[in-house]
Design an enzyme around this catalytic site. Structure first.
Site, PDB file in Angstrom:
ATOM      1  N   ASP A   1       0.872  -1.178   0.000  1.00 46.21           N
ATOM      2  CA  ASP A   1       0.000   0.000   0.000  1.00 46.21           C
ATOM      3  C   ASP A   1       0.910   1.230   0.000  1.00 46.21           C
ATOM      4  O   ASP A   1       2.115   1.143   0.255  1.00 46.21           O
ATOM      5  CB  ASP A   1      -0.940  -0.003   1.215  1.00 46.21           C
ATOM      6  CG  ASP A   1      -2.147   0.917   0.994  1.00 46.21           C
ATOM      7  OD1 ASP A   1      -2.106   1.755   0.069  1.00 46.21           O
ATOM      8  OD2 ASP A   1      -3.128   0.806   1.757  1.00 46.21           O
TER       9      ASP A   1
HETATM   10  C1  BGC Z   1      -5.019   3.288   0.148  1.00 46.71           C
HETATM   11  C2  BGC Z   1      -5.107   2.268  -0.968  1.00 46.71           C
HETATM   12  C3  BGC Z   1      -4.933   2.960  -2.292  1.00 46.71           C
HETATM   13  C4  BGC Z   1      -3.619   3.712  -2.303  1.00 46.71           C
HETATM   14  C5  BGC Z   1      -3.323   4.433  -3.605  1.00 46.71           C
HETATM   15  C6  BGC Z   1      -3.815   4.191   0.040  1.00 46.71           C
HETATM   16  O1  BGC Z   1      -3.951   5.272   0.879  1.00 46.71           O
HETATM   17  O2  BGC Z   1      -5.014   2.619   1.393  1.00 46.71           O
HETATM   18  O3  BGC Z   1      -6.336   1.591  -0.906  1.00 46.71           O
HETATM   19  O4  BGC Z   1      -5.021   2.032  -3.337  1.00 46.71           O
HETATM   20  O5  BGC Z   1      -3.641   4.675  -1.271  1.00 46.71           O
HETATM   21  O6  BGC Z   1      -4.084   5.577  -3.738  1.00 46.71           O
END
Ligand code: BGC
Length: 749
Positions: free
Chosen positions: A288
């Site tokens: 993530d």
């Molecule tokens: C989130 C993810 C997301 C990623 C990219 C993170 O803050 O937890 O679900 O895909 O950002 O935007």
């Protein structure tokens, strides 16, 4: 509202950025497959192609495909690399020499979301929330929705969609529950798996997430989720396992939080042992955004690709630190090869190498029909006393109150936010910056109702003046009160409606008992006014066509056929953790969340085990017609449990039933008295009967056997129960199962 510090400074700039999301850089041509580049031969399988491509790669090229950049401008500190699509979630360069495309990454589960850029260039079709889609209990709709948003991703130049959120609802206050598939492993696995299949039918990568136990937003970057192995495998991991087996997602995103001590993205148990060894997962794990905390440790634990490593992690771990670790022998060359190979494998398996993404026009009118069908079936009729709904075409005077129902419907905030076609219906409410803005899609329930009920006098009051709203209610035949609760990423929400909406509903219902409450919430809320109102409809965040969908259900143009994928508690003290762990004001303080309290007894299983009476039970939802379930038969043949029964429409109109099968061992021994073992969604004309047959996945009859490192079904007598919810299972049958051992890996039932 506290935003994540790493995302904070970027926002003002991102919103003001002049570049739109579309760029021509994604329009690569499909590379030809000359004999010198045999990995480009689509007739070969993905593993062979990945092996061949890897052999041709230089070390630098291998390191290129395992390191991602953020895709949006971020203050003075971070600049989007020129090749990334502006305002996007991320970018991983390709290897042009070998015909390996760059990875253009976009969020997420309800459609093409953007992190910035000119608002009008960000506009895309939004599905209803993941929770709403799951409430359809109709995997076909989930798959069609996935296919639609995947098509928009492809037509927007993206080949990696960060969609497939399957975290179980362990915590009804979790701000991201709206992105997920509810509280049951089988239902969530089937629905999210179907969505991923739909997305990937566009020859792009879908990314199941957040692996694992990202069950609350408070303290998500630090919290340590504590749970025993058997419980974890029987709950959250089982949801991932079902979805992965069903859909073969080409990527997995590890979560922010820790699990039993180690961060999820450097967790050997989760990544190496369970995902890759036990389940045989062959493609790649990406972190993530900001979830990589080390080089060698994460790499040796099974993390294959660092996401947005230029912007969100404390160091670009998979760049210089990786090379140092390699030189020191802390990681092996074989592992670096494995990382690159897994990324290549995911890309080849997706089909994106021979079908490069290409920016193309989007058929928004066709896509509106897809999201509307999904939203209509996701609406759950929770209560309907005295047949208040559907609204009779003879109703003369109707009051519509609150929730901005005159202009639009609410959506969930954070990285998954899709910008609405036609612009925002409401300005200036909620936080202006990430995870805001709070966005209402311009699909007005009021206008849709007026169009469907031309003979009625429909008046709107915004509800700010409670006395005026009550006065209008008293002078009306029927009252529709819209109540909203905004949920989003990076914060959790209480189960209580904000801004005195409970008092508004109470005042209106006191003035007129013929009051229908329409909820637009991410998940469960408490309803202190419930006995006073005539009907309650849960519309969730219903997406781009939400107003139309809600009006279709309220007027009975379509049956109410959604069912709850999550238990609605009657009070906080019924929850495993009446007080949410962590302190939003101290985001860096490490704390543990004790999931051993409920173990695998998540949601209705906890309520059943404890004997709590929920406000509304898992699986509950009324229809405008009635159904009977007969001829229940349960048979154990060759180790497989098959269940068959008849569903009959005993009412006066066409409707959709969701028969649910629950199984219990007579001797006990499970985490809770019963488990959902199967479901179906069937449409029936009045008087019509259909026969439904289901084969139960044997893991739903088993417990985790640590000694055998697999599943084990205990011999003995079981009860198979059939009905309309977890608390309404009138039909019962007995069956005797033989003892059975099952492998830890994929199973064909
Ligand atoms: C989130 C993810 C997301 C990623 C990219 C993170 O803050 O937890 O679900 O895909 O950002 O935007």
């Amino acid at each position: 509202m506290n935003r994540q510090s790493w995302r904070g400074p970027a926002l003002a700039l991102m919103l003001g950025a002049s570049a739109g999301v579309l760029a021509s850089t994604a329009c690569a041509q499909a590379p030809a497959a000359p004999a010198a580049r045999p990995w480009l031969d689509p007739k070969l399988d993905a593993d062979t192609r990945a092996d061949l491509a890897l052999k041709a790669m230089t070390q630098d090229e291998k390191l290129t495909v395992i390191f991602g950049f953020f895709g949006a401008d971020m203050g003075a500190k971070y600049k989007r690399v020129a090749e990334a699509l502006p305002g996007s979630a991320g970018y991983v360069p390709g290897v042009a020499r070998l015909g390996i495309p760059a990875q253009f990454q976009t969020d997420a589960g309800v459609g093409v979301a953007t992190q910035g850029g000119e608002p009008n260039k960000r506009e895309r079709t939004a599905l209803p929330s993941g929770m709403a889609t799951t409430a359809t209990w109709n995997p076909k709709l989930a798959q069609a929705g996935g296919a639609m948003i995947g098509a928009e991703a492809r037509a927007s130049g993206f080949n990696v969609m960060l969609a497939g959120g399957v975290n179980l609802v362990r915590e009804p206050r979790n701000g991201r529950n709206f992105e997920y598939g509810g509280e049951d492993p089988w239902l969530a696995g089937q629905m999210v798996g179907a969505q991923i299949k739909g997305i990937q039918s566009n020859a792009i990568v879908s990314t199941i997430k957040h692996y694992a136990l990202n069950a609350q937003e408070t303290g998500r970057f630090v919290l340590d989720a504590r749970i025993g192995e058997a419980d974890l495998r029987t709950s959250d991991l089982l949801a991932f396992q079902f979805a992965i087996e069903d859909s073969d997602p080409h990527s997995v995103m590890c979560a922010y939080n820790r699990v039993n001590g180690d961060y999820a993205c450097e967790n050997d148990f989760l990544l190496n042992k369970v995902l890759k060894q036990d389940w045989g997962y062959k493609s790649y794990v990406m972190s993530d955004w900001g979830a990589t905390h080390s080089g060698a440790k994460a790499i040796n634990a099974g993390l294959d690709q660092e996401s947005a490593g230029d912007a969100f992690d404390t160091q670009p771990f998979f760049k210089g630190p990786l090379k140092e670790a390699l030189a020191k022998g802390e990681i092996s060359q074989a592992r670096v090869d494995d990382m690159a190979r897994r990324v290549l494998r995911g890309l080849f398996a997706s089909g994106v190498v021979e079908k490069p993404v290409k920016i193309a026009p989007i058929d928004y009118a066709a896509h509106a029909k897809v999201t509307r069908a999904d939203a209509e079936e996701g609406v759950v009729l929770l209560k309907n006393d005295k047949g208040l709904l559907p609204l009779l075409s003879t109703a003369r005077k109707i009051a519509v109150i609150g929730g901005h129902a005159d202009v639009g419907v609410l959506s969930g905030g954070g990285s998954s936010q899709v910008y609405p076609i036609g612009g925002r219906a409401v300005q200036g409410e909620g936080p202006a910056s990430w995870p805001g803005p709070m966005i209402y899609f311009p699909s007005s329930p009021l206008k849709a109702l007026k169009a469907r009920l031309p003979g009625a006098d429909i008046q709107y009051a915004d509800g700010k003046d409670r006395a005026a709203a009550a006065k209008l209610a008293a002078a009306s035949d029927v009252v529709l009160v819209f109540a909203t609760q905004w949920n989003g990423e990076a914060f959790d929400s209480p189960l209580t409606l904000e801004n005195d909406q409970d008092a508004l509903i109470d005042a209106v219902a006191s003035a007129n008992a013929r009051t229908v409450v329409v909820l637009e919430t991410g998940g469960p809320v408490l309803m202190p006014w419930l006995p006073k109102v005539g009907a309650v409809v849960e519309a969730w965040y219903p997406g781009s066509e939400g107003g139309e969908a809600v009006a279709s259900v309220l007027t009975g143009a379509v049956d109410a056929s959604g069912r709850l994928p999550v238990t609605f508690p009657a009070a906080l003290d019924q929850l495993p953790r009446p007080v949410l762990d962590g302190d939003p004001k101290k985001p860096d303080d490490l704390f543990a969340v004790d999931y051993t309290i409920e173990g695998a007894a998540v949601g209705y299983k906890w309520f059943d085990k404890k004997g709590h009476q929920p406000l509304f039970a898992f699986g509950h939802g009324l229809s405008y017609t009635t159904f009977a379930y007969d001829n229940l038969k349960a048979e154990a043949k060759g180790g497989a449990l098959t269940v068959s029964f008849d569903v009959r429409n005993t009412g006066k109109r066409t409707g959709k039933a969701v028969p649910q099968v629950y199984v219990s061992p007579k001797a006990g021994g499970w985490e809770a008295p019963q488990r959902l073992a199967g479901f179906s969604k069937v449409e029936l004309a009045p008087g019509a009967t259909t026969k439904v047959s289901l084969t139960v996945d044997p893991r739903l009859l088993a417990t985790w056997d640590a000694k055998a490192h697999g599943w084990s079904v205990a011999a003995g007598a079981y009860t198979v129960a059939l009905g309309a919810s977890s608390r309404d299972t009138a039909a019962k049958a007995d069956v005797t199962l033989a003892a059975r051992s099952l492998p830890v890996g994929p199973i064909k039932p």
